[in-house]
Design an enzyme around this catalytic site. Structure first.
Site, PDB file in Angstrom:
ATOM      1  N   ARG A 283       0.817  -1.208   0.000  1.00 35.67           N
ATOM      2  CA  ARG A 283       0.000   0.000   0.000  1.00 35.67           C
ATOM      3  C   ARG A 283       0.855   1.264   0.000  1.00 35.67           C
ATOM      4  O   ARG A 283       0.548   2.228  -0.716  1.00 35.67           O
ATOM      5  CB  ARG A 283      -0.964  -0.025   1.187  1.00 35.67           C
ATOM      6  N   TYR A 419      -6.530  -1.006  -6.782  1.00 33.27           N
ATOM      7  CA  TYR A 419      -5.892  -2.221  -6.259  1.00 33.27           C
ATOM      8  C   TYR A 419      -5.180  -1.983  -4.931  1.00 33.27           C
ATOM      9  O   TYR A 419      -5.001  -0.855  -4.492  1.00 33.27           O
ATOM     10  CB  TYR A 419      -4.999  -2.896  -7.295  1.00 33.27           C
ATOM     11  N   GLU A 420      -4.837  -3.087  -4.284  1.00 35.00           N
ATOM     12  CA  GLU A 420      -4.284  -3.098  -2.914  1.00 35.00           C
ATOM     13  C   GLU A 420      -5.231  -2.450  -1.910  1.00 35.00           C
ATOM     14  O   GLU A 420      -4.804  -1.797  -0.959  1.00 35.00           O
ATOM     15  CB  GLU A 420      -2.907  -2.421  -2.866  1.00 35.00           C
ATOM     16  N   GLY A 421      -6.512  -2.657  -2.095  1.00 36.64           N
ATOM     17  CA  GLY A 421      -7.519  -2.061  -1.223  1.00 36.64           C
ATOM     18  C   GLY A 421      -7.981  -0.747  -1.814  1.00 36.64           C
ATOM     19  O   GLY A 421      -7.210   0.212  -1.878  1.00 36.64           O
ATOM     20  N   GLN A 426      -9.449   2.256   2.177  1.00 35.43           N
ATOM     21  CA  GLN A 426      -8.403   2.967   2.918  1.00 35.43           C
ATOM     22  C   GLN A 426      -9.019   4.015   3.845  1.00 35.43           C
ATOM     23  O   GLN A 426      -8.570   4.196   4.988  1.00 35.43           O
ATOM     24  CB  GLN A 426      -7.429   3.641   1.954  1.00 35.43           C
TER      25      GLN A 426
END
Length: 579
Positions: A283, A419-421, A426
């Protein structure tokens, strides 16, 4: 216009905002200068090549674009893959701060290429933190060198961000290994021709696992087994995407012939904690991707604006002027540059907190890194989308066609907030999990850090600062009140109000933190000028910080109102959406 790493700005931010002191300044400059040479000379020329060529998929095999394999060999042979990894495993043992600056470069030069080492960095951290000694001995040095890259296998067709819905299975084989069966999607660099082996980190469930996320385990599943035979896994297809065309996004099938062989990382049913070690590293790195792409878009737009002549600027005698002379174009370019500088500083601060967590500060610094990580990821990638869009606007019609390269940067940047959350996740993470850390003390401490920057501006009294101190103090006041509101809403019986305001709250946090970072940059530049330094970058840094405070930071009060007053929409959202 090709990408050039902004090494002087990076070094200035590392030293005067993030507080780099673990590396000799001359050594840091030498490392970043060489990294910049690789980024500009090796990776950047392949960016358009990769975008046009893509990653052909034939008979289960993925072919990377021309030049990719040679570039990857140059990258790994130079030791760039393991900058912050421990020397015991073949790494350089450098601070995360130095690695952060280099990660920005790789992705500014060529985002699709930079994704491969980015995932491997996360794999290194997860294995180093949670892997058994025999797994570390077999795989860690190969990952650090880049000889074997890593992937992250989370998402499944029926389970996007909700990992509780995972169905991939892992059955003990009785010999210390497990048989993995299932399907994963959106696996970055899941198959390619850059290396002979690929180390997949896979989330799966044991037969007797508890339901939900409490029943997920993490497994190391290599493409090629230690005896040299091919594991029971394959790439079943690749996605055709809006951007990052040269990064193969794969669907992966495990266990067509009875089960892929995997080894447990960490403890059974504790895989989510292990994977989050990898995801948190990823992240921050995605935030740095946003900084890199924003920097590339800013460089490209500025170069175009200096060359493109149209209209007559006020006060000139020429028939036409470069469009950079027109106030509205200047506004767009300054917005791009200021947002990029703010995002860079926030990401570097996050990396500095991770470094500090390994020293005397320990848990306090780790909590600070936890607080800053969702801000670094979401704020930086939101800005990357805005900056690349402005880059297209500066180019005008030429930005909407592919030949200038501005459109590719905008297409590539769009995935960063997903992507990646996703950035919504977040924001929820920041409000629901990170703000309550230590009863809110971690967030209050970071706000106090921002206040000290405003106090420094007042104390310095440099006329060049304009209204910077006042605007920063106003922004901090908005953030402080919004923080109190979020914490109170979480403690009440109506936490949905806090969640409704989570996204504007994250934007507010990043906006004000960015202003404080640029204020510290301006203070350092002002002090250097008073000491007799004549570097023209110093007044430019002050002007940029002032522009940010007086033109962008003023949005803080509106964001505060959205956080505090805007949550009421949840009461009748269904009714409004049905109209």
């Amino acid at each position: 216009m090709s990408y050039r790493a902004p090494v002087p700005e990076m070094l200035f931010t590392l030293r005067h905002v993030a507080g780099l002191d673990a590396v000799d300044p001359e050594d840091a400059e030498a490392i970043l200068t060489e990294a910049g040479r690789i980024a500009a000379g090796v990776l950047a020329p392949l960016n358009r090549v990769g975008d046009r060529h893509g990653t052909p998929f034939t008979d289960g095999r993925v072919t990377t674009p021309p030049g990719w394999r040679e570039a990857y060999r140059t990258f790994t042979e130079g030791g760039w893959n393991g900058l912050s990894a421990e020397a015991d495993h073949g790494g350089q043992g450098l601070p995360k701060l130095i690695e952060a600056a280099c990660t920005e470069m790789w992705n500014g030069a060529n985002l699709a290429f930079g994704l491969c080492p980015l995932l491997t960095q996360g794999g290194i951290e997860a294995l180093a933190a949670h892997g058994a000694d025999d797994l570390k001995a077999r795989y860690l040095e190969k990952l650090v060198s880049g000889e074997w890259p890593a992937t992250m296998n989370l998402t499944e067709p029926q389970a996007g961000s909700d990992l509780a819905l995972l169905r991939t299975r892992a059955v003990p084989a009785g010999d210390g290994t497990y048989r993995i069966t299932g399907n994963k999607i959106y696996i970055t660099y899941g198959e390619h021709d850059l290396a002979d082996n690929i180390v997949h980190l896979v989330l799966a469930r044991l037969p007797d696992a508890p339901a939900g996320t409490r029943g997920i385990s993490l497994f190391l599943v290599p493409k090629v087994l230690p005896d040299g035979t091919r594991n029971d896994l394959r790439c079943s297809g690749i996605e055709h995407k809006l951007g990052i065309h040269a990064s193969p996004t794969c669907s992966m099938a495990f266990g067509d012939q009875g089960g892929a062989t995997g080894w447990l990382i960490g403890q059974e049913n504790k895989g989510l904690a292990c994977m989050f070690t990898m995801m948190n590293a990823a992240r921050l790195n995605v935030g740095l991707q946003g900084v890199g792409v924003a920097e590339a878009a800013t460089q490209r737009a500025l170069a175009y604006a200096q060359e493109r002549r149209q209209g007559k600027a006020i006060g000139t005698t020429e028939a036409t002027s470069p469009i950079v002379s027109h106030p509205d174009v200047q506004r767009m370019l300054l917005t791009m540059k200021a947002y990029t500088a703010a995002a860079r500083a926030i990401c570097y601060l996050t990396a500095a907190a991770l470094d500090a967590s390994k020293d005397a500060e320990g848990q306090t610094a780790l909590d600070r890194a936890s607080l800053l990580t969702p801000v670094a990821k979401a704020f930086s990638t939101d800005l990357a989308n805005e900056v690349t869009s402005l880059g297209v606007q500066v180019h005008g019609g030429m930005g909407f066609v592919e030949e200038t390269g501005a459109a590719q940067l905008m297409r590539d940047a769009r995935i960063l907030g997903i992507y990646e959350g996703t950035n919504g996740i977040q924001a929820i993470d920041l409000t629901a999990r990170k703000l309550p850390l230590n009863g809110g003390a971690t967030a209050r401490s970071q706000i106090a850090w921002m206040r000290r920057a405003a106090e420094g501006l007042l104390k310095a009294g440099d006329p060049a600062f304009g209204h910077m101190a006042a605007r920063l103090r106003d922004g901090i006041g908005s953030l402080d009140r919004a923080t109190s509101h979020q914490l109170a809403a979480l403690a009440s019986n109506r936490p949905e109000g806090a969640l409704a305001g989570a996204t504007p709250y994250l934007r507010l946090f990043g906006l004000v933190l960015g202003g404080a970072c640029l204020a510290r940059s301006a203070l350092a530049a002002s002090a250097a000028r008073k000491a007799g330094e004549t570097d023209p970058a110093h007044p430019a840094r002050i002007k940029l910080a002032r522009f940010y405070a007086e033109n962008l930071l003023v949005a803080a009060s509106g964001l505060e109102q959205s956080v505090v007053e805007g949550g009421a929409f949840t009461d009748e959202a269904g009714l409004a959406l049905a109209v």
